[in-house]
Design a protein around this motif. Structure first.
Motif, PDB file in Angstrom:
ATOM      1  N   ALA A   1       0.839  -1.197   0.000  1.00  0.00           N
ATOM      2  CA  ALA A   1       0.000   0.000   0.000  1.00  0.00           C
ATOM      3  C   ALA A   1       0.875   1.248   0.000  1.00  0.00           C
ATOM      4  CB  ALA A   1      -0.911  -0.012   1.236  1.00  0.00           C
ATOM      5  N   VAL A   2       0.297   2.349  -0.439  1.00  0.00           N
ATOM      6  CA  VAL A   2       1.024   3.616  -0.475  1.00  0.00           C
ATOM      7  C   VAL A   2       1.479   3.973   0.939  1.00  0.00           C
ATOM      8  CG1 VAL A   2       0.863   6.083  -0.962  1.00  0.00           C
ATOM      9  CG2 VAL A   2      -0.222   4.429  -2.494  1.00  0.00           C
ATOM     10  N   LEU A   3       2.725   4.394   1.052  1.00  0.00           N
ATOM     11  CA  LEU A   3       3.284   4.763   2.351  1.00  0.00           C
ATOM     12  C   LEU A   3       3.686   6.236   2.289  1.00  0.00           C
ATOM     13  CD1 LEU A   3       4.196   4.079   5.167  1.00  0.00           C
ATOM     14  CD2 LEU A   3       6.235   2.972   4.236  1.00  0.00           C
ATOM     15  N   ASP A   4       2.723   7.104   2.623  1.00  0.00           N
ATOM     16  CA  ASP A   4       2.958   8.540   2.488  1.00  0.00           C
ATOM     17  C   ASP A   4       2.833   9.302   3.798  1.00  0.00           C
ATOM     18  OD1 ASP A   4       0.275   8.222   2.861  1.00  0.00           O
ATOM     19  OD2 ASP A   4      -0.343   9.203   0.999  1.00  0.00           O
ATOM     20  N   SER A   5       2.653   8.574   4.911  1.00  0.00           N
ATOM     21  CA  SER A   5       2.564   9.211   6.225  1.00  0.00           C
ATOM     22  C   SER A   5       2.873   8.183   7.293  1.00  0.00           C
ATOM     23  CB  SER A   5       1.168   9.797   6.457  1.00  0.00           C
ATOM     24  OG  SER A   5       0.223   8.747   6.629  1.00  0.00           O
ATOM     25  N   PRO A   6       3.291   8.614   8.474  1.00  0.00           N
ATOM     26  CA  PRO A   6       3.535   7.645   9.550  1.00  0.00           C
ATOM     27  C   PRO A   6       2.316   6.794   9.869  1.00  0.00           C
ATOM     28  CG  PRO A   6       4.502   9.765  10.110  1.00  0.00           C
ATOM     29  CD  PRO A   6       3.684   9.988   8.869  1.00  0.00           C
TER      30      PRO A   6
ATOM     31  N   GLU B   1       5.299  -2.781  20.491  1.00  0.00           N
ATOM     32  CA  GLU B   1       3.942  -2.489  20.024  1.00  0.00           C
ATOM     33  C   GLU B   1       3.849  -1.219  19.191  1.00  0.00           C
ATOM     34  OE1 GLU B   1       1.540  -2.376  23.491  1.00  0.00           O
ATOM     35  OE2 GLU B   1       1.699  -4.530  23.896  1.00  0.00           O
ATOM     36  N   ALA B   2       4.878  -0.383  19.219  1.00  0.00           N
ATOM     37  CA  ALA B   2       4.772   0.899  18.517  1.00  0.00           C
ATOM     38  C   ALA B   2       6.165   1.421  18.172  1.00  0.00           C
ATOM     39  CB  ALA B   2       4.025   1.913  19.377  1.00  0.00           C
ATOM     40  N   TRP B   3       6.195   2.352  17.220  1.00  0.00           N
ATOM     41  CA  TRP B   3       7.415   3.095  16.897  1.00  0.00           C
ATOM     42  C   TRP B   3       7.217   4.549  17.284  1.00  0.00           C
ATOM     43  CZ3 TRP B   3       7.933   0.751  11.341  1.00  0.00           C
ATOM     44  CH2 TRP B   3       8.699  -0.419  11.406  1.00  0.00           C
ATOM     45  N   GLU B   4       8.239   5.144  17.880  1.00  0.00           N
ATOM     46  CA  GLU B   4       8.224   6.579  18.143  1.00  0.00           C
ATOM     47  C   GLU B   4       9.047   7.263  17.060  1.00  0.00           C
ATOM     48  OE1 GLU B   4       9.611   9.799  21.553  1.00  0.00           O
ATOM     49  OE2 GLU B   4       9.175   7.727  22.137  1.00  0.00           O
ATOM     50  N   LEU B   5       8.392   8.148  16.301  1.00  0.00           N
ATOM     51  CA  LEU B   5       9.033   8.823  15.180  1.00  0.00           C
ATOM     52  C   LEU B   5       9.077  10.332  15.418  1.00  0.00           C
ATOM     53  CD1 LEU B   5       7.293   6.908  12.232  1.00  0.00           C
ATOM     54  CD2 LEU B   5       9.516   6.415  13.285  1.00  0.00           C
TER      55      LEU B   5
ATOM     56  N   ALA C   1      11.227  17.380  12.099  1.00  0.00           N
ATOM     57  CA  ALA C   1      11.923  18.576  12.568  1.00  0.00           C
ATOM     58  C   ALA C   1      11.189  19.267  13.705  1.00  0.00           C
ATOM     59  CB  ALA C   1      12.110  19.551  11.401  1.00  0.00           C
ATOM     60  N   VAL C   2       9.879  19.023  13.823  1.00  0.00           N
ATOM     61  CA  VAL C   2       9.079  19.742  14.816  1.00  0.00           C
ATOM     62  C   VAL C   2       8.347  18.796  15.766  1.00  0.00           C
ATOM     63  CG1 VAL C   2       7.190  21.383  15.147  1.00  0.00           C
ATOM     64  CG2 VAL C   2       8.761  21.656  13.203  1.00  0.00           C
ATOM     65  N   ASN C   3       7.782  17.740  15.227  1.00  0.00           N
ATOM     66  CA  ASN C   3       6.842  16.915  15.983  1.00  0.00           C
ATOM     67  C   ASN C   3       7.392  15.532  16.294  1.00  0.00           C
ATOM     68  OD1 ASN C   3       4.647  18.898  15.723  1.00  0.00           O
ATOM     69  ND2 ASN C   3       4.671  18.325  13.550  1.00  0.00           N
ATOM     70  N   SER C   4       6.734  14.886  17.258  1.00  0.00           N
ATOM     71  CA  SER C   4       6.970  13.485  17.572  1.00  0.00           C
ATOM     72  C   SER C   4       5.633  12.768  17.534  1.00  0.00           C
ATOM     73  CB  SER C   4       7.609  13.324  18.953  1.00  0.00           C
ATOM     74  OG  SER C   4       8.884  13.920  18.993  1.00  0.00           O
ATOM     75  N   ILE C   5       5.658  11.509  17.099  1.00  0.00           N
ATOM     76  CA  ILE C   5       4.430  10.740  16.999  1.00  0.00           C
ATOM     77  C   ILE C   5       4.724   9.288  17.367  1.00  0.00           C
ATOM     78  CG2 ILE C   5       4.789  10.273  14.535  1.00  0.00           C
ATOM     79  CD1 ILE C   5       1.758  10.327  14.194  1.00  0.00           C
ATOM     80  N   THR C   6       3.770   8.643  18.032  1.00  0.00           N
ATOM     81  CA  THR C   6       3.874   7.229  18.345  1.00  0.00           C
ATOM     82  C   THR C   6       2.892   6.479  17.458  1.00  0.00           C
ATOM     83  OG1 THR C   6       4.498   7.673  20.640  1.00  0.00           O
ATOM     84  CG2 THR C   6       3.660   5.473  20.138  1.00  0.00           C
ATOM     85  N   VAL C   7       3.422   5.556  16.671  1.00  0.00           N
ATOM     86  CA  VAL C   7       2.603   4.817  15.714  1.00  0.00           C
ATOM     87  C   VAL C   7       2.433   3.389  16.202  1.00  0.00           C
ATOM     88  CG1 VAL C   7       2.384   4.044  13.327  1.00  0.00           C
ATOM     89  CG2 VAL C   7       3.493   6.233  13.834  1.00  0.00           C
TER      90      VAL C   7
ATOM     91  N   ALA D   1      11.361  12.415   5.923  1.00  0.00           N
ATOM     92  CA  ALA D   1      11.270  13.531   6.869  1.00  0.00           C
ATOM     93  C   ALA D   1      11.199  13.046   8.313  1.00  0.00           C
ATOM     94  CB  ALA D   1      10.043  14.388   6.547  1.00  0.00           C
ATOM     95  N   TRP D   2      10.996  11.731   8.485  1.00  0.00           N
ATOM     96  CA  TRP D   2      10.826  11.178   9.821  1.00  0.00           C
ATOM     97  C   TRP D   2      11.970  10.233  10.163  1.00  0.00           C
ATOM     98  CZ3 TRP D   2       6.711  12.638  12.918  1.00  0.00           C
ATOM     99  CH2 TRP D   2       5.699  13.370  12.285  1.00  0.00           C
ATOM    100  N   HIS D   3      12.292  10.159  11.443  1.00  0.00           N
ATOM    101  CA  HIS D   3      13.334   9.236  11.904  1.00  0.00           C
ATOM    102  C   HIS D   3      12.979   8.708  13.282  1.00  0.00           C
ATOM    103  CE1 HIS D   3      15.092  12.036  14.881  1.00  0.00           C
ATOM    104  NE2 HIS D   3      14.832  12.985  13.999  1.00  0.00           N
ATOM    105  N   GLY D   4      13.657   7.648  13.667  1.00  0.00           N
ATOM    106  CA  GLY D   4      13.473   7.080  15.003  1.00  0.00           C
ATOM    107  C   GLY D   4      14.485   7.656  15.976  1.00  0.00           C
ATOM    108  N   LYS D   5      14.991   6.824  16.845  1.00  0.00           N
ATOM    109  CA  LYS D   5      15.899   7.303  17.886  1.00  0.00           C
ATOM    110  C   LYS D   5      17.245   7.717  17.296  1.00  0.00           C
ATOM    111  CE  LYS D   5      18.104   2.954  19.261  1.00  0.00           C
ATOM    112  NZ  LYS D   5      18.671   2.232  20.407  1.00  0.00           N
ATOM    113  N   ILE D   6      17.977   8.487  18.087  1.00  0.00           N
ATOM    114  CA  ILE D   6      19.326   8.915  17.720  1.00  0.00           C
ATOM    115  C   ILE D   6      20.274   8.430  18.809  1.00  0.00           C
ATOM    116  CG2 ILE D   6      20.859  10.885  17.362  1.00  0.00           C
ATOM    117  CD1 ILE D   6      18.465  12.416  16.280  1.00  0.00           C
TER     118      ILE D   6
END
Length: 295
Positions: A175-180, A197-201, A204-210, A257-262
């Protein structure tokens, strides 16, 4: 006076056990135990009280250890100073690193080390557990993540950013992958230390848990990498591990534009007054090479 007996006794105290000292010294445990026993016999005192769980210094042992260890430090400093004066790296260098640092980085560092300094013998120990460098006789470590408080010297080598990757074949059919949020409709290959159970992404501004609905849980990042290359799904992987595969077209970074941990990466080694040339050569070379792969 047998300085070998004294040195063995000091190492047993520092390592906390006969077996740990034996591993460091490259001797059988029985030999280490016998040398300490011979030292006690020659001195006519008990230096160590032995139990099934641990060793305890006697009062006499504490006094002897303080004087003996100070004397050995001066002797080793003298040896190191002479080696430093000669200047040519040689001898055995023991290195430890996490398993997931990556074959490409480590093989490049070791290949250059052997080419530039052929008199240096290298032993590389890959493991994910914390290694006590002093007790286990390891000269230097490459470590990822926050460092524990310690008396070790740590030299920053850059940061490792985790990002989302998939194979071109998987993306062509999925499927198209155009957003977290779209990750919920994808097969996600989860490296369990990142969560189950989830990824934290982050962008530059926001954080999201998917939350991940369709996932495979694996505790080995190398296997995750193999599965992603085979087209089995999307995974969060360190960018340095995927760089070559991306350059070859075998992997694609998705949602760039999104990344996980550093993770910070450090080169860590015991503090010492005189650094052996082989250790200095490795630190300088590894620092340069790691910065080519890291941010």
């Amino acid at each position: 006076m047998d300085f070998n007996q004294v040195a063995v006794f000091v190492k047993v105290v520092q390592a906390g056990s006969f077996s740990a000292a034996a591993r460091f010294l490259g001797l059988p445990t029985s030999t280490v135990s016998n040398r300490v026993a011979m030292l006690e016999k020659r001195l006519g005192v008990t230096l160590l009280q032995r139990t099934t769980r641990r060793l305890h210094l006697t009062e006499a042992g504490q006094v002897y250890y303080e004087h003996a260890s100070a004397g050995l430090v001066h002797m080793f400093d003298a040896e190191a100073a002479m080696a430093e004066a000669v200047g040519e790296p040689c001898g055995l260098l023991r290195i430890t690193a996490p398993v997931d640092v990556g074959d490409q980085i480590l093989s490049s560092i070791l290949g250059q080390m052997r080419s530039q300094w052929p008199k240096v013998d290298v032993e590389l120990v890959l493991m994910n557990r914390y290694v006590d460098l002093v007790a286990e006789g390891v000269d230097v470590a490459i470590r990822t993540g926050p460092l524990k408080d310690s008396t070790l010297v740590a030299k920053s080598a850059g940061i490792a950013r985790w990002a989302l990757f998939a194979s071109p074949g998987y993306l062509a059919e999925a499927a198209v992958l155009d957003s977290p949020q779209a990750l919920r409709h994808h097969s996600c290959l989860q490296f369990t230390p990142l969560g189950k159970e989830a990824w934290e992404l982050h962008d530059a501004v926001n954080s999201i848990t998917v939350s991940l609905a369709r996932q495979v849980l694996v505790n080995d990042v190398g296997l995750i990498m193999t599965m992603v290359l085979a087209g089995d799904g999307v995974a969060l992987l360190p960018m340095y591990l995927c760089r070559q595969a991306c350059e070859e077209g075998r992997l694609v970074r998705v949602l760039p534009a999104w990344h996980g941990k550093i993770d910070p990466i450090h080169i860590v080694y015991p503090r010492q007054r005189f650094m052996p040339p082989r250790l200095r050569a490795f630190i300088d070379l590894a620092s340069l090479e790691l910065r080519k792969w890291l941010e």
